[in-house]
Design an enzyme around this catalytic site. Structure first.
Site, mmCIF file in Angstrom:
data_model
loop_
_atom_site.group_PDB
_atom_site.id
_atom_site.type_symbol
_atom_site.label_atom_id
_atom_site.label_comp_id
_atom_site.label_asym_id
_atom_site.label_seq_id
_atom_site.Cartn_x
_atom_site.Cartn_y
_atom_site.Cartn_z
ATOM 1 N N ASP A 2 0.831 -1.197 0.000
ATOM 2 C CA ASP A 2 0.000 0.000 0.000
ATOM 3 C C ASP A 2 0.871 1.255 0.000
ATOM 4 O OD1 ASP A 2 -2.323 1.469 0.039
ATOM 5 O OD2 ASP A 2 -2.505 1.437 2.223
ATOM 6 N N ASN A 13 -10.474 -2.564 -6.262
ATOM 7 C CA ASN A 13 -9.656 -1.599 -7.002
ATOM 8 C C ASN A 13 -10.222 -1.288 -8.388
ATOM 9 O OD1 ASN A 13 -6.510 -2.787 -5.599
ATOM 10 N ND2 ASN A 13 -7.756 -1.036 -4.984
#
Length: 228
Positions: A13, A61
């Protein structure tokens, strides 16, 4: 030698925030993140990690801008092509977990070819989660067990995770390996993924080695620890 997790799960991340923080477009963060991923894979194999699972693209996503999603898939495809020789050289087996029916056909073909070429790798099993949802994987596994589901195209329920590491400063699992992480140790770093270094990994491994994993049992008597 510091004890390392047999199965390390890594939530990569912070690529976009890394780029934004430097005044650069988000895609540059993903490119830099791909470079870091290569270093992480190499270092984990060197340190003796047996299984490494990287969270590359979650099913959520897809909410991102279409051009960013397309760039990520192109980057992954080129990364596969460039890294295949290195995976073979170092005995690293590659598998991709998650849905494939929404991925570009060319990428699916490249994944299948890379998986076949590296299938005999024994040094480390590298898994990359793409279009992955742990809740969906659990649902499919239960459906199969009950005889109501179709066969999975890939084994989406993995061996137990020893350590989950997340970069980028967030402190949640984000639908990643929820079943497999039931007894996993957790580590969160404030560093964005492109800046993750081998020194950071050494620090995480050192902290992991100090943890006593009891799986619901009571601590071992002090004299037992001495004689063990």
């Amino acid at each position: 030698m510091t004890r390392v997790p047999q199965h390390l799960a890594l939530i990569m991340d912070g690529n976009g925030r890394w780029a934004t923080g430097k005044g650069r477009p988000r895609w540059m963060g993903h490119v830099r993140g791909a470079h870091t991923a290569r270093e992480v894979v190499s270092y984990c194999a060197q340190r003796g990690v047996e299984q490494l699972t990287l969270y590359a693209f979650s099913s959520d996503n897809w909410k991102r801008p279409a051009d960013e999603v397309g760039f990520l898939f192109d980057l992954f495809a080129s990364h596969l092509e460039r890294q295949l020789a290195k995976l073979l050289k170092h005995g690293i087996r590659l598998s991709v977990i998650g849905r494939r029916d929404r991925l570009p056909r060319a990428l699916c073909d490249a994944i299948a070819a890379a998986e076949a070429r590296t299938a005999d790798g024994r040094r480390m099993h590298l898994r990359v989660a793409v279009d992955y949802s742990s809740r969906a994987a659990i649902h499919e596994a239960f459906a199969m067990a009950e005889g109501r589901g179709d066969a999975l195209s890939s084994p989406n329920i993995l061996p137990p995770v020893d350590l989950v590491l997340r970069t980028g400063g967030e402190r949640r699992l984000s639908d990643f390996l929820l079943w497999e992480s039931a007894y996993a140790e957790l580590a969160f770093l404030d560093v964005n993924f492109p800046d993750l270094s081998t020194a950071d990994l050494d620090g995480v491994f050192a902290d992991y080695a100090k943890r006593e994993r009891r799986y619901g049992d009571v601590p071992a008597p002090a004299n037992a620890k001495v004689s063990a």
